[in-house]
Design an enzyme around this catalytic site. Structure first.
Site, PDB file in Angstrom:
ATOM      1  N   HIS A 118      13.592 -17.275  19.389  1.00  0.00           N
ATOM      2  CA  HIS A 118      12.811 -16.041  19.269  1.00  0.00           C
ATOM      3  C   HIS A 118      12.915 -15.458  17.860  1.00  0.00           C
ATOM      4  CE1 HIS A 118      11.187 -12.172  20.957  1.00  0.00           C
ATOM      5  NE2 HIS A 118      11.817 -11.705  19.893  1.00  0.00           N
ATOM      6  N   GLU A 119      14.144 -15.256  17.393  1.00  0.00           N
ATOM      7  CA  GLU A 119      14.332 -14.630  16.086  1.00  0.00           C
ATOM      8  C   GLU A 119      13.853 -15.539  14.943  1.00  0.00           C
ATOM      9  OE1 GLU A 119      14.864 -11.613  15.941  1.00  0.00           O
ATOM     10  OE2 GLU A 119      15.527 -11.311  18.001  1.00  0.00           O
ATOM     11  N   HIS A 166      10.213 -14.964  14.286  1.00  0.00           N
ATOM     12  CA  HIS A 166      10.004 -13.885  13.319  1.00  0.00           C
ATOM     13  C   HIS A 166      10.268 -14.384  11.897  1.00  0.00           C
ATOM     14  CE1 HIS A 166       9.449 -10.871  16.332  1.00  0.00           C
ATOM     15  NE2 HIS A 166      10.685 -10.906  16.787  1.00  0.00           N
TER      16      HIS A 166
END
Length: 637
Positions: free
Chosen positions: A425-426, A429
């Site tokens: 997820h990170e 980003h």
């Protein structure tokens, strides 16, 4: 400061407190001892091997260099303020104003990010607290000295703006300028803009009070089935709701919300203050509502918000069907709110080392191409990621960067499946920041949360598909299917429920109705009953859940988790079905786009049209297919 810079920071820190990444887990009581024995444990930061700490020296080799940029940012800000009323009388002057603004903000962002990331890794360090305070003061000075730019551009005549925009030297700035003009009717006089800029610390007061209040509240000790006393805290609350002992999770649920209820009037005043502030600023800027002000300022039509709620409401029978399946699998006569977090199937939950997690993430994201995974490997090996928790490290997870740095990721890695998903997820980003910063000028390098969460959740979806296809047993497949359904519940359905609550309470305040504790509880409980359906016993305690949701202090924010989840579901499907064609389109038109256009247009170019309800409908189809598959596997047992 670039809006996306703060958005990504804030969003990612709070992900776990509202359970977005995944609220499905494992029996803490059953596997806790094994995990604790397997995972590394560090008392302080100095014990952590260097390869597991981010390298902030890539930003500044020492504090002296940071000091130079703090001084430089303030000097540039003061100089920029002196140009007020002089810089945009010609196309050449307008370009100079934007260039000077960009140069100032690049220095600002770099210094601000460094100070706060240093503190996040060592939050009890007084010297680093001072650094962060100085960065905050510098940031206020910069905002005050640049607040005149947008109003001054907005004052330009339509004829002059059109002439300027035809000039090739302003091509990279077209959207930035056009976006200011688009909001012209909501831009106030220079004096009023300066006043609102100065009032920003006051606007954050409700959020600050909420954070302090939730931090200071002491929860009671609970007793498990063996008579062992267990401490209940805000951070471990969900681990008790995941417990396979029903009495333990029921007791934790009741005590947690009974404790919050003791402070219900304070929470109500705090949330009410946030709502009143949002409505005040919306009215000051001549928006019809706070929702319109929040969405239109980001160039998202309000119909996107409304059609999300409408479409999800139309498909609530699917959610009710899932709850009925949960009840059946748990074998309970009544399904209560404290039952929904406990896993419906147990699989072996061994500790996953960080090295193994890296392999799983890279393997899961292979469909995004060799170029993408090569950058991921670089991030793993070259100091982008801060891995392990310590007592004085900030909790949760986030990605943060400035235009002139590589992305950085903060984790608190504990070796669970959810932690592996959090890495993916990170890094979603991080990769969006990486591609945007390498392909856009500063002025269009930021991106709103509306598109930011698409990149991160797309990574999660691709990782899930790889894990499911690699599952060796039927039991593991059942577990993963349930995990996916939980992601739908907690992100698409739950965040839409939050969004509907937020809209309703802002409308109540606009009408002059009270937002006291009883009114808030009534609205929230009725929504909870609607979303979870007749099979769920909507316990009285759940009426207080609004009091623990930090995102209600970020105006009309949470709906974007649901829209992003829908968009990422569509894009992940395209990647798996179309291969390089979809990867190239997503990389060039989405990951590299930043804020070069409005978010709806950017996503449309990537392959998903969020101006329609179609992506939500398609995501509901995937939810139904996943539910069908789980029911099919269970029927074979």
């Amino acid at each position: 400061m670039k809006k996306s810079l703060l958005i990504i920071f804030t969003v990612s820190i709070l992900l776990f407190s509202i359970g977005i990444v995944s609220e499905v887990g494992y029996s803490a009581e059953k596997v806790y001892a094994e995990k604790e024995a397997a995972k590394p444990s560090y008392k302080n930061r100095s014990e952590i091997p260097e390869q597991y700490k981010w390298k902030l020296e890539h930003i500044y080799p020492n504090q002296q260099e940071w000091e130079k940029d703090i001084k430089k940012a303030i000097e540039l800000a003061n100089k920029f303020a002196k140009y007020e009323g002089k810089l945009i009388k010609s196309q050449k002057m307008l370009k100079k104003a934007i260039d000077d603004y960009s140069n100032l903000m690049r220095v600002h962002d770099k210094a601000y990010v460094y100070a706060h990331m240093m503190l996040d890794a060592n939050s009890s360090n007084a010297k680093l607290q001072d650094l962060a305070d100085r960065a905050d003061k510098m940031s206020v000075s910069v905002r005050e000295n640049t607040s005149w730019l947008s109003p001054e551009i907005a004052e330009l005549s339509k004829k002059k703006i059109n002439t300027y925009l035809r000039d090739e030297s302003l091509t990279d700035y077209n959207y930035f300028i056009s976006n200011i003009i688009r909001k012209k009717s909501h831009t106030l006089s220079k004096n009023m803009e300066e006043l609102l800029a100065q009032s920003s610390p006051l606007a954050s007061t409700p959020k600050n009070i909420f954070e302090m209040l939730t931090k200071d509240i002491q929860f009671p000790v609970i007793t498990d089935k063996d008579g062992k006393e267990l401490e209940l805290t805000r951070s471990n609350f969900f681990s008790y709701l995941e417990n396979d002992n029903r009495e333990v999770r029921k007791k934790a649920f009741q005590l947690y919300y009974e404790t919050l209820k003791k402070y219900q009037d304070t929470f109500a005043q705090t949330l009410g203050g946030e709502v009143k502030g949002n409505n005040f600023y919306a009215k000051a800027r001549k928006y019809e509502s706070a929702m319109e002000g929040s969405l239109i300022s980001n160039n998202v039509p309000t119909k996107v918000y409304d059609q999300l709620i409408e479409t999800v409401n139309q498909h609530l029978p699917l959610m009710h069907r899932y709850m009925a399946l949960k009840k059946k699998m748990l074998g309970v006569e009544e399904l209560h709110m404290y039952d929904i977090y406990t896993p419906i199937v147990q699989v072996e939950q061994n500790y996953i080392s960080f090295e193994e997690a890296k392999k799983r993430v890279i393997e899961g994201l292979k469909p995004l191409g060799e170029e993408y995974t090569s950058v991921l490997k670089k991030g793993f090996e070259e100091g982008w990621i801060d891995v392990y928790p310590t007592k004085d490290k900030r909790g949760g997870a986030y990605q943060w960067s400035s235009y002139d740095t590589h992305p950085y990721v903060l984790l608190n890695y504990e070796g669970t499946r959810d932690d592996v998903s959090t890495i993916a997820h990170e890094l979603g980003h991080a990769m969006q920041s990486y591609y945007t910063n390498n392909n856009q000028p500063y002025i269009s390098s930021g991106y709103p949360i509306f598109t930011a969460e698409v990149a991160s959740t797309m990574n999660e979806q691709l990782l899930w598909h790889n894990e499911y296809n690699s599952a060796k047993t039927k039991q593991e497949k059942i577990y993963l299917l349930n995990q996916r359904l939980e992601n739908f519940r907690t992100t698409l359905f739950r965040q839409t429920q939050f969004a509907e609550f937020e809209k309703m309470i802002h409308e109540k305040d606009q009408k002059g109705e009270s937002l006291n504790a009883e009114a808030l509880k009534k609205v929230y409980k009725s929504l909870n009953e609607k979303y979870y359906g007749p099979v769920m016993i909507s316990d009285e305690e759940i009426a207080m859940e609004w009091a623990r949701i930090p995102h209600f202090y970020s105006s009309f924010y949470v709906y974007q988790y649901a829209t992003s989840f829908a968009a990422s579901t569509a894009l992940a499907k395209q990647v798996l079905e179309e291969g390089e064609t979809a990867v190239s389109r997503i990389r060039n038109n989405f990951l590299s786009a930043g804020s070069s256009d409005d978010p709806i247009s950017i996503l449309k170019e990537a392959g998903v049209d969020m101006s329609t309800a179609a992506p939500i409908e398609e995501t509901m189809t995937v939810f139904k297919e996943t539910l069908d598959e789980l029911e099919k596997l269970l029927s074979e047992e």
